[in-house]
Design an enzyme around this catalytic site. Structure first.
Site, PDB file in Angstrom:
ATOM      1  N   GLU A   1      53.785   4.266 -25.243  1.00 53.91           N
ATOM      2  CA  GLU A   1      53.842   5.124 -26.489  1.00 53.91           C
ATOM      3  C   GLU A   1      55.271   5.683 -26.495  1.00 53.91           C
ATOM      4  O   GLU A   1      56.069   5.775 -27.283  1.00 53.91           O
ATOM      5  CB  GLU A   1      52.866   5.909 -26.930  1.00 53.91           C
ATOM      6  CG  GLU A   1      51.563   5.303 -27.339  1.00 53.91           C
ATOM      7  CD  GLU A   1      51.551   4.588 -28.513  1.00 53.91           C
ATOM      8  OE1 GLU A   1      52.744   4.516 -29.253  1.00 53.91           O
ATOM      9  OE2 GLU A   1      50.698   3.715 -28.894  1.00 53.91           O
TER      10      GLU A   1
ATOM     11  N   ASP B   1      39.888   8.123 -25.951  1.00 53.88           N
ATOM     12  CA  ASP B   1      40.042   8.682 -27.369  1.00 53.88           C
ATOM     13  C   ASP B   1      40.137  10.184 -27.309  1.00 53.88           C
ATOM     14  O   ASP B   1      40.755  10.779 -28.201  1.00 53.88           O
ATOM     15  CB  ASP B   1      38.643   8.229 -28.113  1.00 53.88           C
ATOM     16  CG  ASP B   1      38.717   6.924 -28.791  1.00 53.88           C
ATOM     17  OD1 ASP B   1      39.905   6.170 -28.578  1.00 53.88           O
ATOM     18  OD2 ASP B   1      37.777   6.242 -29.100  1.00 53.88           O
TER      19      ASP B   1
ATOM     20  N   GLU C   1      49.591  -2.003 -33.307  1.00 51.27           N
ATOM     21  CA  GLU C   1      50.437  -3.033 -33.066  1.00 51.27           C
ATOM     22  C   GLU C   1      49.785  -4.564 -32.662  1.00 51.27           C
ATOM     23  O   GLU C   1      50.193  -4.884 -31.487  1.00 51.27           O
ATOM     24  CB  GLU C   1      51.047  -2.548 -31.823  1.00 51.27           C
ATOM     25  CG  GLU C   1      50.552  -2.271 -30.686  1.00 51.27           C
ATOM     26  CD  GLU C   1      49.948  -0.858 -30.442  1.00 51.27           C
ATOM     27  OE1 GLU C   1      49.688  -0.251 -29.426  1.00 51.27           O
ATOM     28  OE2 GLU C   1      49.781  -0.178 -31.511  1.00 51.27           O
TER      29      GLU C   1
ATOM     30  N   HIS D   1      56.362  -2.018 -30.452  1.00 55.68           N
ATOM     31  CA  HIS D   1      55.355  -2.131 -29.405  1.00 55.68           C
ATOM     32  C   HIS D   1      55.311  -3.639 -29.174  1.00 55.68           C
ATOM     33  O   HIS D   1      54.721  -3.808 -27.951  1.00 55.68           O
ATOM     34  CB  HIS D   1      54.085  -1.818 -30.216  1.00 55.68           C
ATOM     35  CG  HIS D   1      53.337  -0.486 -29.770  1.00 55.68           C
ATOM     36  ND1 HIS D   1      53.213   0.061 -28.513  1.00 55.68           N
ATOM     37  CD2 HIS D   1      53.108   0.511 -30.678  1.00 55.68           C
ATOM     38  CE1 HIS D   1      52.965   1.290 -28.702  1.00 55.68           C
ATOM     39  NE2 HIS D   1      52.589   1.552 -29.968  1.00 55.68           N
TER      40      HIS D   1
ATOM     41  N   TYR E   1      53.326  10.076 -26.814  1.00 59.92           N
ATOM     42  CA  TYR E   1      54.482   9.852 -27.763  1.00 59.92           C
ATOM     43  C   TYR E   1      55.800  10.517 -27.747  1.00 59.92           C
ATOM     44  O   TYR E   1      56.770  10.112 -27.404  1.00 59.92           O
ATOM     45  CB  TYR E   1      54.082   9.605 -29.159  1.00 59.92           C
ATOM     46  CG  TYR E   1      52.828   8.907 -29.521  1.00 59.92           C
ATOM     47  CD1 TYR E   1      53.015   7.982 -30.298  1.00 59.92           C
ATOM     48  CD2 TYR E   1      51.742   9.320 -29.082  1.00 59.92           C
ATOM     49  CE1 TYR E   1      51.947   6.887 -30.544  1.00 59.92           C
ATOM     50  CE2 TYR E   1      50.486   8.314 -29.352  1.00 59.92           C
ATOM     51  CZ  TYR E   1      50.629   7.431 -30.196  1.00 59.92           C
ATOM     52  OH  TYR E   1      49.624   6.606 -30.511  1.00 59.92           O
TER      53      TYR E   1
ATOM     54  N   HIS F   1      57.952   1.562 -35.423  1.00 62.20           N
ATOM     55  CA  HIS F   1      57.267   1.749 -34.558  1.00 62.20           C
ATOM     56  C   HIS F   1      56.488   0.856 -33.914  1.00 62.20           C
ATOM     57  O   HIS F   1      56.436   0.363 -32.830  1.00 62.20           O
ATOM     58  CB  HIS F   1      56.416   3.145 -34.700  1.00 62.20           C
ATOM     59  CG  HIS F   1      55.397   3.485 -33.534  1.00 62.20           C
ATOM     60  ND1 HIS F   1      55.804   4.498 -32.742  1.00 62.20           N
ATOM     61  CD2 HIS F   1      54.158   3.300 -33.177  1.00 62.20           C
ATOM     62  CE1 HIS F   1      55.071   4.711 -31.703  1.00 62.20           C
ATOM     63  NE2 HIS F   1      53.945   3.965 -31.907  1.00 62.20           N
ATOM     64  N   GLU F   2      55.585   0.056 -34.903  1.00 58.08           N
ATOM     65  CA  GLU F   2      54.625  -0.892 -34.539  1.00 58.08           C
ATOM     66  C   GLU F   2      55.526  -2.025 -34.080  1.00 58.08           C
ATOM     67  O   GLU F   2      54.935  -2.616 -33.164  1.00 58.08           O
ATOM     68  CB  GLU F   2      53.862  -1.367 -35.615  1.00 58.08           C
ATOM     69  CG  GLU F   2      53.012  -0.131 -36.255  1.00 58.08           C
ATOM     70  CD  GLU F   2      52.108   0.508 -35.280  1.00 58.08           C
ATOM     71  OE1 GLU F   2      51.657   0.063 -34.191  1.00 58.08           O
ATOM     72  OE2 GLU F   2      51.895   1.760 -35.638  1.00 58.08           O
TER      73      GLU F   2
END
Length: 606
Positions: free
Chosen positions: A312, A369, A265, A293, A377, A289-290
């Site tokens: 998220e 990560d 995003e 953001h 999410y 979705h993006e």
């Protein structure tokens, strides 16, 4: 300021307010070189040093008012890089503004960057470069306070031989006379460091809406422009739900296939994977979705990665609101069912007792990560969906959503900040009965407990029922010799999501015998489907059985694109079936994958 366990910088002493980058790209050496100017503000008195996050960065000198400062790197931490300690010439008072200039260059091992050879691009003629700074990779691109707690504006001058784009507005181009141009950018809305993004290559653009251009290699331009033609509908629906769009333009960059995510995003320039180019617009909902953001994550930002669900979970919630308005409530409900399946898969993979499956996990000593999954999410979405029902439905909750964005836009917040404002808003606007309703929620279990949510929401089963029924028919018929009674008409009215869910339901069944797999493929021609979601789940069904004829198709899929959503599970599944083939395929193609993806795949199978 809340501590960020994933940053080494001294953010309680000083904060960055603006970054200016002046960099040249060197494709031969695979480095960026030049300087960065950091506008800094002290937060307390007697500040004697500045500590910045770095990873594999060569800093040549640090200047304050053109005078060099002493600096040194602390020993490197495998997860978090090296703290850069800069000694100030005197103790600075509180509220002092000043600029530091750091001459530096990146390393060829910069984890934020991927340098593509011409052979790795669509056109095969020109090299390509792009960055991916989420979660803590900005520190390998520039020395900075690499934490979402700090929000700043930025500008940049980039010297490059090819078209250059950033997560900012381009404000000028200047020919240098040596075959390069200086591309000039400004981002005037505050962002965290992980949203700084840069892409360079043989990139062309085509306008697809009043505030949107799609960019990509020329070979994909027409297909990309057609695929994403409805982008403005997503933006306008988001504005209707929330607040006016803040970022001036909303452009899309369709990256080469090694891009490791579905989308990123980056403000003003969302990066997306070419695996969305299905030719029928069946996968473009990722853009919803993006776009979501733009408000949740980019405007209102989690203060560190422990509160990532605020980015998220909220984004998935808004995304599904947008899709519900555009495609109907039953589609929103169906997407929620699909999402819950992803949540169950993630928790099964991590283990239900794994603390990383908490909505707000503790990340001391943890690389963000390594904690990445569907949990922030989908557990986040389910939490918000549950709260919406508790307080009285969309007519109560949707006005609160707008107020929430207005309250926190431009800020980085914690889960407690979010919760406190939720209580305050509901009591002030709807009376004490709403506060009483909120008090009945088991907040500790929702936020801090690992595993599945303490309450399972009920979703409309209209679209999923047919998928489950067809999967059950195949499960019941698994040992038949003829598989009569099945035909292509079984799925002719299924949309791509229903086909995907049908395959997910097959995957949940015990492994099918070879003859059932062969019959499925003969009836529905699944091996040749090009929709990436359907293709992925079909290959997973086959690999669960150990069906060897699918192996070359899996190898083809994992080597023609590098989206981690697909390649990591497929490599793991192929590794269980044929570890020699999985390892050989990965080692032969390791340089194709983004460094983040390559690292994660290597951990999975090697």
């Amino acid at each position: 300021m809340v501590n960020d366990p994933n940053s080494l910088s001294n953010t309680s002493d000083v904060q960055t307010t603006h970054i200016h980058l002046d960099l040249s790209v060197n494709f031969a050496k695979k480095i960026l070189s030049g300087y960065v100017i950091l506008d800094l503000l002290t937060l307390r008195k007697d500040v004697s040093e500045i500590i910045l996050d770095t990873r594999d960065i060569d800093v040549r000198q640090v200047l304050l008012d053109e005078k060099p400062l002493k600096f040194h790197f602390a020993p490197s931490d495998e997860k978090f890089g090296s703290a850069l300690h800069i000694e100030l010439p005197e103790n600075f008072a509180e509220n002092k503004s000043f600029k530091l200039k750091l001459d530096y260059n990146t390393s060829p091992t910069c984890t934020a960057a991927q340098w593509l050879e011409p052979s790795q691009t669509c056109g095969k003629k020109y090299p390509y470069f792009f960055t991916q700074c989420q979660a803590i990779h900005a520190r390998s691109l520039l020395p900075c306070q690499d934490t979402p707690a700090i929000k700043l504006t930025y500008s940049a001058h980039i010297r490059s031989p090819y078209q250059t784009l950033m997560s900012a507005i381009i404000v000028g181009e200047e020919d240098t006379g040596d075959g390069t141009k200086i591309y000039k950018f400004e981002q005037l809305t505050k962002i965290p460091s992980y949203l700084i993004a840069l892409a360079i290559g043989n990139i062309k653009g085509k306008k697809i809406g009043p505030r949107s251009t799609v960019w990509t290699e020329p070979e994909n331009l027409e297909a990309s422009a057609w695929e994403f033609a409805d982008t403005e509908k997503f933006i306008a629906t988001g504005e209707d739900l929330l607040t006016p769009y803040e970022w001036g333009k909303y452009d899309l960059l369709v990256l080469p296939p090694s891009f490791p995510y579905g989308g990123m995003e980056n403000p003003s320039l969302t990066f997306v994977t070419p695996t969305l180019l299905a030719g029928d617009r069946s996968l473009v909902d990722v853009v919803a979705h993006e776009i979501s953001h733009s408000w949740m994550g980019n405007l209102v930002t989690s203060t560190n990665w422990e509160h990532f669900w605020l980015n998220e979970g909220w984004t998935v919630f808004v995304e599904r609101k947008i899709l519900g308005r555009l495609h109907g409530e039953k589609e929103r409900q169906f997407q929620s069912i699909i999402g819950y399946r992803h949540l169950m898969d993630s928790i099964e993979k991590f283990g239900a007792d794994n603390p990383l499956t908490a909505l707000a996990p503790k990340l001391d000593g943890v690389d963000p990560d390594d904690s990445f999954s569907s949990v922030p999410y989908e557990k986040g979405f389910n939490f918000l969906y549950y709260i919406e029902k508790i307080v009285g439905g969309p007519q109560v909750f949707e006005p609160y959503m707008k107020a929430y964005v207005k309250q926190f836009m431009g800020r980085s917040i914690t889960t407690d900040d979010w919760k406190d404002y939720l209580f305050k808003y509901m009591e002030e606007n709807h009376g004490p009965e709403k506060k009483e309703a909120l008090l009945k929620i088991d907040w500790d279990r929702w936020i801090n407990a690992p595993g599945l949510p303490p309450v399972k929401n009920e979703f409309d089963q209209t679209f999923s029922k047919a998928c489950s029924q067809l999967a059950k028919r195949w499960d019941d018929a698994r040992n038949n010799d003829t598989f009569e009674g099945f035909s292509p008409n079984d799925i002719k009215d299924f949309n791509s999501n229903q086909k995907m869910v049908f395959l997910q339901r097959l995957f949940e069944c015990p492994p099918f015998p070879y003859k059932a797999i062969e019959a499925l493929d003969k009836v529905y021609n699944l091996t040749n489907v090009m929709n990436s979601e359907v293709r992925f789940w079909w290959q997973e069904v086959c690999l669960r059985t150990g069906y060897e004829p699918i192996f070359p198709h899996v190898v083809k899929f994992v080597t023609e694109q590098g989206r981690m959503k697909y390649v990591r599970p497929l490599y793991r599944s192929l590794n269980r079936c044929n570890s020699e083939l999985a390892k050989k395929t990965f080692l032969e193609n390791k340089s194709f994958y983004h460094p983040i993806a390559a690292t994660m795949i290597e951990r999975d199978i090697m």
